[in-house]
Design a protein around this motif. Structure first.
Motif, PDB file in Angstrom:
ATOM      1  N   PHE A 112       0.848  -1.202   0.000  1.00  0.00           N
ATOM      2  CA  PHE A 112       0.000   0.000   0.000  1.00  0.00           C
ATOM      3  C   PHE A 112       0.883   1.253   0.000  1.00  0.00           C
ATOM      4  CE2 PHE A 112      -2.778   3.295   1.594  1.00  0.00           C
ATOM      5  CZ  PHE A 112      -4.001   2.986   1.039  1.00  0.00           C
ATOM      6  N   THR A 113       1.935   1.228   0.803  1.00  0.00           N
ATOM      7  CA  THR A 113       2.835   2.391   0.893  1.00  0.00           C
ATOM      8  C   THR A 113       3.506   2.655  -0.458  1.00  0.00           C
ATOM      9  OG1 THR A 113       3.216   1.778   3.195  1.00  0.00           O
ATOM     10  CG2 THR A 113       4.715   3.406   2.260  1.00  0.00           C
ATOM     11  N   GLU A 114       3.867   1.579  -1.152  1.00  0.00           N
ATOM     12  CA  GLU A 114       4.447   1.738  -2.497  1.00  0.00           C
ATOM     13  C   GLU A 114       3.494   2.519  -3.406  1.00  0.00           C
ATOM     14  OE1 GLU A 114       5.184  -2.403  -3.750  1.00  0.00           O
ATOM     15  OE2 GLU A 114       7.084  -1.642  -4.534  1.00  0.00           O
ATOM     16  N   GLN A 115       2.195   2.164  -3.311  1.00  0.00           N
ATOM     17  CA  GLN A 115       1.190   2.857  -4.131  1.00  0.00           C
ATOM     18  C   GLN A 115       1.116   4.337  -3.774  1.00  0.00           C
ATOM     19  OE1 GLN A 115      -1.137   1.434  -6.454  1.00  0.00           O
ATOM     20  NE2 GLN A 115       0.257  -0.302  -6.368  1.00  0.00           N
ATOM     21  N   MET A 116       1.152   4.609  -2.461  1.00  0.00           N
ATOM     22  CA  MET A 116       1.100   6.013  -2.033  1.00  0.00           C
ATOM     23  C   MET A 116       2.316   6.772  -2.553  1.00  0.00           C
ATOM     24  SD  MET A 116       0.293   5.337   1.974  1.00  0.00           S
ATOM     25  CE  MET A 116      -0.020   7.000   2.515  1.00  0.00           C
ATOM     26  N   LEU A 117       3.485   6.154  -2.404  1.00  0.00           N
ATOM     27  CA  LEU A 117       4.727   6.810  -2.822  1.00  0.00           C
ATOM     28  C   LEU A 117       4.699   7.081  -4.333  1.00  0.00           C
ATOM     29  CD1 LEU A 117       7.221   4.661  -0.697  1.00  0.00           C
ATOM     30  CD2 LEU A 117       6.723   7.098  -0.358  1.00  0.00           C
ATOM     31  N   ALA A 118       4.127   6.125  -5.080  1.00  0.00           N
ATOM     32  CA  ALA A 118       4.101   6.265  -6.538  1.00  0.00           C
ATOM     33  C   ALA A 118       3.297   7.492  -6.966  1.00  0.00           C
ATOM     34  CB  ALA A 118       3.528   5.007  -7.176  1.00  0.00           C
ATOM     35  N   THR A 119       2.306   7.912  -6.145  1.00  0.00           N
ATOM     36  CA  THR A 119       1.518   9.098  -6.527  1.00  0.00           C
ATOM     37  C   THR A 119       2.399  10.345  -6.552  1.00  0.00           C
ATOM     38  OG1 THR A 119       0.848   9.661  -4.266  1.00  0.00           O
ATOM     39  CG2 THR A 119      -0.617   8.166  -5.487  1.00  0.00           C
ATOM     40  N   ARG A 120       3.567  10.265  -5.877  1.00  0.00           N
ATOM     41  CA  ARG A 120       4.483  11.419  -5.911  1.00  0.00           C
ATOM     42  C   ARG A 120       5.787  11.060  -6.638  1.00  0.00           C
ATOM     43  NH1 ARG A 120       3.550  14.418  -0.059  1.00  0.00           N
ATOM     44  NH2 ARG A 120       1.286  14.480  -0.260  1.00  0.00           N
ATOM     45  N   GLY A 121       5.703  10.005  -7.435  1.00  0.00           N
ATOM     46  CA  GLY A 121       6.889   9.596  -8.199  1.00  0.00           C
ATOM     47  C   GLY A 121       8.010   9.058  -7.329  1.00  0.00           C
ATOM     48  N   GLU A 122       7.644   8.559  -6.132  1.00  0.00           N
ATOM     49  CA  GLU A 122       8.671   8.071  -5.199  1.00  0.00           C
ATOM     50  C   GLU A 122       8.555   6.561  -5.037  1.00  0.00           C
ATOM     51  OE1 GLU A 122      11.019   9.728  -3.804  1.00  0.00           O
ATOM     52  OE2 GLU A 122      10.431  11.835  -3.667  1.00  0.00           O
ATOM     53  N   SER A 123       9.538   5.985  -4.324  1.00  0.00           N
ATOM     54  CA  SER A 123       9.496   4.559  -4.000  1.00  0.00           C
ATOM     55  C   SER A 123      10.263   4.351  -2.686  1.00  0.00           C
ATOM     56  CB  SER A 123      10.152   3.736  -5.112  1.00  0.00           C
ATOM     57  OG  SER A 123      11.554   3.912  -5.041  1.00  0.00           O
ATOM     58  N   PHE A 124      10.346   3.093  -2.224  1.00  0.00           N
ATOM     59  CA  PHE A 124      11.095   2.804  -0.994  1.00  0.00           C
ATOM     60  C   PHE A 124      12.608   2.930  -1.202  1.00  0.00           C
ATOM     61  CE2 PHE A 124       7.350   0.521   0.874  1.00  0.00           C
ATOM     62  CZ  PHE A 124       7.432   1.020   2.168  1.00  0.00           C
ATOM     63  N   GLU A 125      13.023   2.815  -2.450  1.00  0.00           N
ATOM     64  CA  GLU A 125      14.448   2.766  -2.788  1.00  0.00           C
ATOM     65  C   GLU A 125      15.221   3.936  -2.155  1.00  0.00           C
ATOM     66  OE1 GLU A 125      15.639   0.139  -4.784  1.00  0.00           O
ATOM     67  OE2 GLU A 125      17.576   0.934  -4.099  1.00  0.00           O
ATOM     68  N   GLY A 126      16.175   3.582  -1.323  1.00  0.00           N
ATOM     69  CA  GLY A 126      17.054   4.601  -0.734  1.00  0.00           C
ATOM     70  C   GLY A 126      16.450   5.411   0.399  1.00  0.00           C
ATOM     71  N   MET A 185       7.416  16.315  15.268  1.00  0.00           N
ATOM     72  CA  MET A 185       8.849  15.978  15.210  1.00  0.00           C
ATOM     73  C   MET A 185       9.171  15.261  13.893  1.00  0.00           C
ATOM     74  SD  MET A 185      10.434  14.825  18.883  1.00  0.00           S
ATOM     75  CE  MET A 185       9.619  13.304  18.952  1.00  0.00           C
ATOM     76  N   LEU A 186       8.301  14.318  13.521  1.00  0.00           N
ATOM     77  CA  LEU A 186       8.504  13.592  12.256  1.00  0.00           C
ATOM     78  C   LEU A 186       8.520  14.573  11.084  1.00  0.00           C
ATOM     79  CD1 LEU A 186       6.201  10.450  12.750  1.00  0.00           C
ATOM     80  CD2 LEU A 186       8.668  10.394  12.370  1.00  0.00           C
ATOM     81  N   VAL A 187       7.522  15.461  11.059  1.00  0.00           N
ATOM     82  CA  VAL A 187       7.421  16.432   9.964  1.00  0.00           C
ATOM     83  C   VAL A 187       8.671  17.328   9.940  1.00  0.00           C
ATOM     84  CG1 VAL A 187       6.111  18.431   9.113  1.00  0.00           C
ATOM     85  CG2 VAL A 187       4.894  16.419   9.961  1.00  0.00           C
ATOM     86  N   ASP A 188       9.069  17.827  11.112  1.00  0.00           N
ATOM     87  CA  ASP A 188      10.235  18.727  11.181  1.00  0.00           C
ATOM     88  C   ASP A 188      11.506  18.032  10.702  1.00  0.00           C
ATOM     89  OD1 ASP A 188       8.558  20.611  12.155  1.00  0.00           O
ATOM     90  OD2 ASP A 188       9.149  20.406  14.257  1.00  0.00           O
ATOM     91  N   ASN A 189      11.554  16.713  10.879  1.00  0.00           N
ATOM     92  CA  ASN A 189      12.742  15.961  10.453  1.00  0.00           C
ATOM     93  C   ASN A 189      12.669  15.493   8.998  1.00  0.00           C
ATOM     94  OD1 ASN A 189      14.314  16.087  12.761  1.00  0.00           O
ATOM     95  ND2 ASN A 189      13.282  14.351  13.726  1.00  0.00           N
ATOM     96  N   GLY A 190      11.632  15.927   8.287  1.00  0.00           N
ATOM     97  CA  GLY A 190      11.571  15.642   6.852  1.00  0.00           C
ATOM     98  C   GLY A 190      10.778  14.405   6.463  1.00  0.00           C
ATOM     99  N   CYS A 191      10.099  13.771   7.426  1.00  0.00           N
ATOM    100  CA  CYS A 191       9.281  12.596   7.086  1.00  0.00           C
ATOM    101  C   CYS A 191       8.106  13.057   6.215  1.00  0.00           C
ATOM    102  CB  CYS A 191       8.777  11.959   8.381  1.00  0.00           C
ATOM    103  SG  CYS A 191       7.607  10.636   8.108  1.00  0.00           S
ATOM    104  N   PHE A 192       7.874  12.358   5.110  1.00  0.00           N
ATOM    105  CA  PHE A 192       6.782  12.799   4.226  1.00  0.00           C
ATOM    106  C   PHE A 192       5.720  11.725   4.003  1.00  0.00           C
ATOM    107  CE2 PHE A 192       7.659  10.587   0.231  1.00  0.00           C
ATOM    108  CZ  PHE A 192       8.970  10.167   0.426  1.00  0.00           C
ATOM    109  N   CYS A 193       5.906  10.567   4.647  1.00  0.00           N
ATOM    110  CA  CYS A 193       4.930   9.484   4.446  1.00  0.00           C
ATOM    111  C   CYS A 193       4.764   8.690   5.741  1.00  0.00           C
ATOM    112  CB  CYS A 193       5.423   8.571   3.318  1.00  0.00           C
ATOM    113  SG  CYS A 193       4.378   7.135   3.040  1.00  0.00           S
ATOM    114  N   VAL A 194       3.521   8.538   6.184  1.00  0.00           N
ATOM    115  CA  VAL A 194       3.224   7.741   7.380  1.00  0.00           C
ATOM    116  C   VAL A 194       2.124   6.753   7.014  1.00  0.00           C
ATOM    117  CG1 VAL A 194       2.413   7.779   9.785  1.00  0.00           C
ATOM    118  CG2 VAL A 194       3.772   9.688   8.910  1.00  0.00           C
ATOM    119  N   ALA A 195       2.408   5.462   7.147  1.00  0.00           N
ATOM    120  CA  ALA A 195       1.383   4.453   6.852  1.00  0.00           C
ATOM    121  C   ALA A 195       1.268   3.532   8.056  1.00  0.00           C
ATOM    122  CB  ALA A 195       1.753   3.672   5.592  1.00  0.00           C
TER     123      ALA A 195
END
Ligand code: NDP
Length: 451
Positions: free
Chosen positions: A220-234, A337-347
């Motif tokens: 599911f997270t992969e699908q979410m990431l794909a909506t922003r052209g992202e993936s788990f890679e790296g 704290m997560l947001v301030d540290n640059g986290c952009f996805c929470v599943a």
């Protein structure tokens, strides 16, 4: 309309709170759904007249029972057992059993309520239910766990069945406990049926059921990431918990190219700056599932990792956070704290791990944020697949199950984007999951009359 919707939520919640006093987790879960649905309900006289949401918030049946059993010292212990049969509009009640000291009616009802929408989202024919006990399995011998499970089922067996109510695992209930419960059920009923899911592979269990919640979460997270052209890679990933869901979420995220750096339990968290690899994940599985140890012990085997007693992992810098432990384990401050540290996805792998304040932070900052009822539905979906295999008396290969799991998670993601995409293009997965899950249940209830 907005004012009307707000008024509807307040009136509705006042009734729910009056009818169910002292049940804060249940109120929290119901309010979240009511807020998503209110605009639809106030615009649809049929939904209002037929009191669909009011009926969904009232369990069809609640069973509470005494569970007496003898411990290894020959003393009698008494626990309380629960089964909340929430909604059967779409199929037999389906949902896990939780053994944890914190279990009470409020927690059972919130979980059963969430389960109803989650099961609907899977598109499989399953109603919603949940059960458990305030029995704490930690530090108990296998013999004590077996005695407890047998006593628990000696009462519960009369209320469940393959076409009535099909329990599975949850916190504190894994393969060992399902085995003991299934054994006692089979003995009392004198029948071998698929009344439980999460069974052993040699006696009716489905391949991939233990992995399904964590793997499904990553799909599911992969699908979410794909909506922003992202993936788990790296990406750097923080996972909380170290049980069934956390282990398999960490494993799959790692295999998809992420660096997973944390795991936790109720005593603290570990931070491994090098990230987990196959060997380390296998060790965590051994430590937790076989030795039944604490996550702290990981640092004895891998000294480059650090242990933080009494803390949660949300202060660690990451791109993606996967809360996989328990309800309300991530509050508003930690979300910030997560947001301030640059986290952009929470599943969410756990059920309702984020508090309402945390969700507010995620939505305000337009994070990719998925509520558990969508992102952790892979577990119950694969339980549904186990039920199908049991009924057909066949066994699918791991590849077949994985493919079905993949496509179910993709469908859930599509439903969330269908109902949750806002005017500016932002996908509000909370809204999407709540409305998408509700629609099917509501239609079935309308067709089935006032029952
Ligand atoms: P497990 O019992 O396998 O693991 C639970 C983990 O969460 C353990 O690490 C445990 O630590 C930690 N935990 C439990 N309670 C607390 C607490 N109060 N504070 C901090 N940590 C805590 O359970 P699962 O992995 O099966 O379940 C985890 C979550 O996922 C739950 O919310 C469950 O409802 C949800 N879920 C599970 C599914 C499944 O298929 N199993 C399906 C869908 C959702 P400790 O050992 O210290 O208690």
């Amino acid at each position: 309309m907005e004012r009307q919707a707000k008024q509807y939520v307040e009136n509705f919640m006042a009734q729910v709170i009056a009818r169910n006093p002292n049940e804060p987790e249940f109120h929290q879960a119901v309010r979240e759904v009511a807020e998503s649905l209110a605009p639809y309900i106030v615009a649809d006289p049929a939904l209002q007249q037929l009191k669909i949401l009011e009926r969904i918030a009232e369990p069809e049946r609640v069973i509470i029972f005494r569970v007496p059993w003898l411990n290894d010292r020959g003393e009698i212990e008494i626990n309380r057992g629960f089964r909340v049969q929430m909604n059967s509009a779409l199929g037999p009640y389906k949902g896990g059993i939780r053994f944890h000291a914190s279990v009470n009616l409020s927690i059972m009802k919130f979980l059963a309520f969430e389960q109803t929408f989650k099961n609907s989202l899977t598109t499989l024919p399953m109603g919603g239910g949940k059960g458990g006990s305030d029995f704490n399995p930690k530090g108990r011998s296998d013999n004590e766990v077996m005695k407890f499970c047998q006593s628990f089922i000696t009462e519960l067996y009369r209320h469940i069945g393959q076409d009535t109510d099909v329990p599975a695992g949850d916190i504190g209930v894994g393969g060992r406990e399902i085995g003991y419960m299934f054994g006692q059920y089979k003995r009392l009923r004198d029948e071998f049926t698929g009344t439980f899911t999460g069974k052993g592979l040699g006696w009716g269990g489905s391949l991939l059921r233990p992995e399904a919640t964590g793997y499904g979460l990553c799909y599911f997270t992969e699908q979410m990431l794909a909506t922003r052209g992202e993936s788990f890679e790296g990406k750097t990933v923080c996972v909380s918990g170290s049980g069934n869901v956390a282990q398999h979420a960490a494993e799959k995220a790692m295999r998809l190219g992420a660096k997973v750096v944390t795991l936790s339990d109720s005593s603290g968290y570990i931070y491994d700056p090098e990230g987990f690899n196959e060997e380390k994940i296998q060790y965590v599985k051994l430590l937790k599932n076989v030795y039944r140890g604490r996550i702290k012990e990981y640092t004895e085997k891998y000294p480059t990792a650090q242990y933080f007693a009494g803390e949660r992992p949300w202060g660690v810098k990451c791109d993606i956070a996967l809360p996989c432990a328990t309800q309300n384990e991530l509050n508003g401050q930690e979300a910030q704290m997560l947001v301030d540290n640059g986290c952009f996805c929470v599943a969410e792998g756990a059920n309702m791990p984020s508090t309402p304040e945390a969700i507010e932070v995620f939505l305000t900052n337009k994070l990719l944020y998925a509520p558990g009822k969508a992102s952790n539905a892979g577990g119950v979906a694969t339980s549904g697949l186990e039920m199908s295999q049991n009924s057909m008396r066949i066994k699918w290969t791991a590849e077949e199950v994985d493919e079905k799991l993949h496509s179910i998670m993709q469908n859930i993601h599509e439903v969330c984007t269908k109902y949750g995409t806002e005017e500016d293009g932002y996908v509000n997965y909370v809204k999407g999951a709540n409305i998408g899950g509700f629609m099917k249940v509501a239609e079935a209830m309308m067709a089935q009359g006032c029952v």
